[in-house]
Design a protein around this motif. Structure first.
Motif, PDB file in Angstrom:
ATOM      1  N   LEU A  14     -19.066  -0.735   5.803  1.00 38.99           N
ATOM      2  CA  LEU A  14     -18.177  -0.935   6.945  1.00 38.99           C
ATOM      3  C   LEU A  14     -18.716  -2.031   7.862  1.00 38.99           C
ATOM      4  CD1 LEU A  14     -15.545   0.223   8.117  1.00 38.99           C
ATOM      5  CD2 LEU A  14     -16.948   1.743   9.524  1.00 38.99           C
ATOM      6  N   ALA A  15     -20.040  -2.066   8.032  1.00 38.40           N
ATOM      7  CA  ALA A  15     -20.659  -3.103   8.862  1.00 38.40           C
ATOM      8  C   ALA A  15     -20.458  -4.485   8.246  1.00 38.40           C
ATOM      9  CB  ALA A  15     -22.148  -2.816   9.037  1.00 38.40           C
ATOM     10  N   VAL A  16     -20.576  -4.561   6.928  1.00 35.13           N
ATOM     11  CA  VAL A  16     -20.320  -5.828   6.233  1.00 35.13           C
ATOM     12  C   VAL A  16     -18.872  -6.261   6.462  1.00 35.13           C
ATOM     13  CG1 VAL A  16     -20.100  -6.914   3.957  1.00 35.13           C
ATOM     14  CG2 VAL A  16     -22.101  -5.516   4.487  1.00 35.13           C
ATOM     15  N   GLY A  17     -17.960  -5.294   6.391  1.00 37.21           N
ATOM     16  CA  GLY A  17     -16.554  -5.602   6.640  1.00 37.21           C
ATOM     17  C   GLY A  17     -16.313  -6.072   8.060  1.00 37.21           C
ATOM     18  N   PHE A  18     -16.973  -5.423   9.015  1.00 36.82           N
ATOM     19  CA  PHE A  18     -16.818  -5.807  10.421  1.00 36.82           C
ATOM     20  C   PHE A  18     -17.314  -7.228  10.664  1.00 36.82           C
ATOM     21  CE2 PHE A  18     -18.843  -5.689  14.764  1.00 36.82           C
ATOM     22  CZ  PHE A  18     -17.657  -5.878  15.458  1.00 36.82           C
ATOM     23  N   LEU A  19     -18.496  -7.532  10.144  1.00 39.37           N
ATOM     24  CA  LEU A  19     -19.031  -8.885  10.307  1.00 39.37           C
ATOM     25  C   LEU A  19     -18.171  -9.908   9.567  1.00 39.37           C
ATOM     26  CD1 LEU A  19     -22.869  -8.184   9.954  1.00 39.37           C
ATOM     27  CD2 LEU A  19     -21.586  -8.681  12.044  1.00 39.37           C
ATOM     28  N   GLY A  20     -17.645  -9.502   8.412  1.00 35.32           N
ATOM     29  CA  GLY A  20     -16.742 -10.390   7.689  1.00 35.32           C
ATOM     30  C   GLY A  20     -15.462 -10.638   8.467  1.00 35.32           C
ATOM     31  N   PHE A  21     -14.947  -9.587   9.094  1.00 37.80           N
ATOM     32  CA  PHE A  21     -13.743  -9.706   9.922  1.00 37.80           C
ATOM     33  C   PHE A  21     -13.950 -10.715  11.048  1.00 37.80           C
ATOM     34  CE2 PHE A  21     -12.318  -7.724  14.054  1.00 37.80           C
ATOM     35  CZ  PHE A  21     -11.080  -8.351  14.090  1.00 37.80           C
ATOM     36  N   ILE A  22     -15.053 -10.571  11.782  1.00 40.91           N
ATOM     37  CA  ILE A  22     -15.322 -11.482  12.894  1.00 40.91           C
ATOM     38  C   ILE A  22     -15.548 -12.901  12.386  1.00 40.91           C
ATOM     39  CG2 ILE A  22     -16.955 -12.045  14.734  1.00 40.91           C
ATOM     40  CD1 ILE A  22     -15.167  -9.701  15.424  1.00 40.91           C
ATOM     41  N   LEU A  31     -20.866 -18.196  12.896  1.00 40.81           N
ATOM     42  CA  LEU A  31     -22.022 -18.449  12.037  1.00 40.81           C
ATOM     43  C   LEU A  31     -23.041 -17.306  12.099  1.00 40.81           C
ATOM     44  CD1 LEU A  31     -23.425 -20.404  10.125  1.00 40.81           C
ATOM     45  CD2 LEU A  31     -24.470 -21.512  12.119  1.00 40.81           C
ATOM     46  N   ILE A  32     -23.341 -16.819  13.296  1.00 42.02           N
ATOM     47  CA  ILE A  32     -24.336 -15.749  13.441  1.00 42.02           C
ATOM     48  C   ILE A  32     -23.880 -14.459  12.751  1.00 42.02           C
ATOM     49  CG2 ILE A  32     -25.504 -14.255  15.111  1.00 42.02           C
ATOM     50  CD1 ILE A  32     -25.705 -16.662  16.973  1.00 42.02           C
ATOM     51  N   PRO A  33     -22.635 -13.995  12.966  1.00 37.67           N
ATOM     52  CA  PRO A  33     -22.195 -12.800  12.224  1.00 37.67           C
ATOM     53  C   PRO A  33     -22.230 -12.991  10.711  1.00 37.67           C
ATOM     54  CG  PRO A  33     -20.745 -13.193  14.082  1.00 37.67           C
ATOM     55  CD  PRO A  33     -21.630 -14.392  13.972  1.00 37.67           C
ATOM     56  N   ALA A  34     -21.859 -14.178  10.244  1.00 39.36           N
ATOM     57  CA  ALA A  34     -21.877 -14.431   8.800  1.00 39.36           C
ATOM     58  C   ALA A  34     -23.300 -14.356   8.252  1.00 39.36           C
ATOM     59  CB  ALA A  34     -21.265 -15.801   8.506  1.00 39.36           C
ATOM     60  N   MET A  35     -24.257 -14.867   9.013  1.00 33.20           N
ATOM     61  CA  MET A  35     -25.653 -14.836   8.574  1.00 33.20           C
ATOM     62  C   MET A  35     -26.207 -13.411   8.541  1.00 33.20           C
ATOM     63  SD  MET A  35     -27.070 -18.177  10.659  1.00 33.20           S
ATOM     64  CE  MET A  35     -28.784 -17.842  10.237  1.00 33.20           C
ATOM     65  N   GLY A  36     -25.605 -12.522   9.327  1.00 30.50           N
ATOM     66  CA  GLY A  36     -26.093 -11.149   9.379  1.00 30.50           C
ATOM     67  C   GLY A  36     -25.539 -10.241   8.298  1.00 30.50           C
ATOM     68  N   ILE A  37     -24.573 -10.715   7.525  1.00 23.11           N
ATOM     69  CA  ILE A  37     -23.929  -9.873   6.509  1.00 23.11           C
ATOM     70  C   ILE A  37     -24.915  -9.331   5.472  1.00 23.11           C
ATOM     71  CG2 ILE A  37     -22.305  -9.935   4.564  1.00 23.11           C
ATOM     72  CD1 ILE A  37     -20.448 -11.604   6.319  1.00 23.11           C
ATOM     73  N   PRO A  38     -25.796 -10.156   4.897  1.00 22.05           N
ATOM     74  CA  PRO A  38     -26.719  -9.612   3.884  1.00 22.05           C
ATOM     75  C   PRO A  38     -27.611  -8.495   4.424  1.00 22.05           C
ATOM     76  CG  PRO A  38     -26.673 -12.010   3.781  1.00 22.05           C
ATOM     77  CD  PRO A  38     -25.941 -11.618   5.025  1.00 22.05           C
ATOM     78  N   LEU A  39     -28.123  -8.665   5.642  1.00 25.19           N
ATOM     79  CA  LEU A  39     -29.001  -7.646   6.212  1.00 25.19           C
ATOM     80  C   LEU A  39     -28.227  -6.372   6.535  1.00 25.19           C
ATOM     81  CD1 LEU A  39     -31.756  -6.786   7.163  1.00 25.19           C
ATOM     82  CD2 LEU A  39     -31.308  -7.901   9.364  1.00 25.19           C
ATOM     83  N   ALA A  40     -27.011  -6.517   7.058  1.00 29.14           N
ATOM     84  CA  ALA A  40     -26.196  -5.339   7.375  1.00 29.14           C
ATOM     85  C   ALA A  40     -25.917  -4.518   6.121  1.00 29.14           C
ATOM     86  CB  ALA A  40     -24.885  -5.770   8.028  1.00 29.14           C
ATOM     87  N   GLY A  41     -25.672  -5.200   5.021  1.00 26.73           N
ATOM     88  CA  GLY A  41     -25.380  -4.497   3.777  1.00 26.73           C
ATOM     89  C   GLY A  41     -26.559  -3.735   3.210  1.00 26.73           C
ATOM     90  N   SER A  42     -27.767  -4.102   3.626  1.00 29.35           N
ATOM     91  CA  SER A  42     -28.969  -3.446   3.095  1.00 29.35           C
ATOM     92  C   SER A  42     -29.514  -2.364   4.023  1.00 29.35           C
ATOM     93  CB  SER A  42     -30.061  -4.496   2.853  1.00 29.35           C
ATOM     94  OG  SER A  42     -30.478  -5.079   4.085  1.00 29.35           O
ATOM     95  N   MET A  43     -28.884  -2.154   5.172  1.00 26.30           N
ATOM     96  CA  MET A  43     -29.382  -1.178   6.143  1.00 26.30           C
ATOM     97  C   MET A  43     -28.874   0.221   5.809  1.00 26.30           C
ATOM     98  SD  MET A  43     -28.996  -3.357   9.701  1.00 26.30           S
ATOM     99  CE  MET A  43     -29.846  -2.116  10.669  1.00 26.30           C
ATOM    100  N   GLU A  44     -29.791   1.161   5.686  1.00 26.70           N
ATOM    101  CA  GLU A  44     -29.404   2.536   5.364  1.00 26.70           C
ATOM    102  C   GLU A  44     -28.959   3.311   6.597  1.00 26.70           C
ATOM    103  OE1 GLU A  44     -32.542   4.408   3.243  1.00 26.70           O
ATOM    104  OE2 GLU A  44     -32.409   3.063   1.509  1.00 26.70           O
ATOM    105  N   ASN A  45     -29.424   2.911   7.770  1.00 23.66           N
ATOM    106  CA  ASN A  45     -29.057   3.597   9.010  1.00 23.66           C
ATOM    107  C   ASN A  45     -28.767   2.575  10.107  1.00 23.66           C
ATOM    108  OD1 ASN A  45     -29.605   6.470   8.240  1.00 23.66           O
ATOM    109  ND2 ASN A  45     -31.676   5.666   7.950  1.00 23.66           N
ATOM    110  N   GLY A  46     -27.760   2.900  10.931  1.00 22.20           N
ATOM    111  CA  GLY A  46     -27.477   2.080  12.109  1.00 22.20           C
ATOM    112  C   GLY A  46     -26.871   0.725  11.829  1.00 22.20           C
ATOM    113  N   ALA A  47     -26.245   0.563  10.674  1.00 23.38           N
ATOM    114  CA  ALA A  47     -25.705  -0.752  10.313  1.00 23.38           C
ATOM    115  C   ALA A  47     -24.582  -1.193  11.249  1.00 23.38           C
ATOM    116  CB  ALA A  47     -25.207  -0.739   8.866  1.00 23.38           C
ATOM    117  N   MET A  48     -23.684  -0.277  11.593  1.00 21.09           N
ATOM    118  CA  MET A  48     -22.555  -0.643  12.454  1.00 21.09           C
ATOM    119  C   MET A  48     -23.018  -0.990  13.861  1.00 21.09           C
ATOM    120  SD  MET A  48     -19.504  -1.103  11.406  1.00 21.09           S
ATOM    121  CE  MET A  48     -18.536  -0.891  12.899  1.00 21.09           C
TER     122      MET A  48
END
Length: 207
Positions: A128-136, A162-179
């Motif tokens: 969901l966090a990846v989707g949110f960052l992708g949306f923005i 640019l900053i949200p796009a750069m954060g997508i890989p890290l958000a996808g790997s977070m087990e807790n608190g990604a959103m």
């Protein structure tokens, strides 16, 4: 000699007026992202208060877009009045406005429906966090491209996508608190964009 001096003085006055108009335009950009920052913070306040289904996003963001559009339209009209006083008629492009709206609709569809269903994260929240960052990222990038076509490149807007796009890989790997992390990242991106616009406004005034 007197005529030359008058022409020079007139040129200086026009340059100062132009600088103030540019500054007003940059402040308008800052207001836009300030509004979106408020919209996003309100979103986080709401979702932390209640366990809402994913479909809530498909309601909240279109409504938020319409409210933000209404507010920015009011600010734009004031900007237009300022331009008319300075003898510069400020026009908007209907097709450009439609394309900006479509970019946000497409971004919302991809970010809140398509991307989360692809399960790109280590768990549901990360996806969901990846989707949110992708949306923005996609929505703001689309808006930036439209503005570049109809009004010129807004370099100040680049951090916002640019900053949200750069954060997508890290958000996808977070087990807790990604959103939560994704929200703070977008907040950082929008805050930097606001500051960059304000900095550009001061530079225009000092011309």
């Amino acid at each position: 000699m007197g005529e030359v001096k008058e022409v020079e003085e007139l040129r200086e006055v026009l340059e100062r007026v132009e600088g103030k108009l540019i500054a007003a335009g940059k402040l308008y950009g800052a207001v836009n992202f300030g509004i979106w920052l408020s919209v996003m913070m309100l979103y986080y306040v709401i979702i932390e208060m209640a366990d809402l289904p994913r479909q809530f996003n498909l309601v909240y963001w279109p409504v938020a877009f319409m409210v933000a559009l209404w507010f920015t339209e009011r600010v734009w009209r004031r900007f237009q009045r300022l331009g008319r006083v300075a003898g510069n008629k400020m026009e908007t492009s209907k097709s450009g406005g439609i394309l900006i709206a479509l970019s946000w609709i497409a971004g919302a569809t991809l970010g809140w429906v398509v991307i989360p269903e692809m399960n790109l994260g280590v768990n549901a929240e990360a996806s969901l966090a990846v989707g949110f960052l992708g949306f923005i990222s996609l929505s703001v990038l689309g808006m930036w491209l439209v503005l570049a076509k109809y009004g010129g490149i807004e370099y100040e807007m680049i951090p916002a996508f640019l900053i949200p796009a750069m954060g997508i890989p890290l958000a996808g790997s977070m087990e807790n608190g990604a959103m939560a992390w994704a929200g703070f990242l977008v907040g950082l991106a929008f805050s930097l964009t606001v500051l960059t616009y304000i900095h550009s406004a001061f530079r225009a005034i000092e011309r």
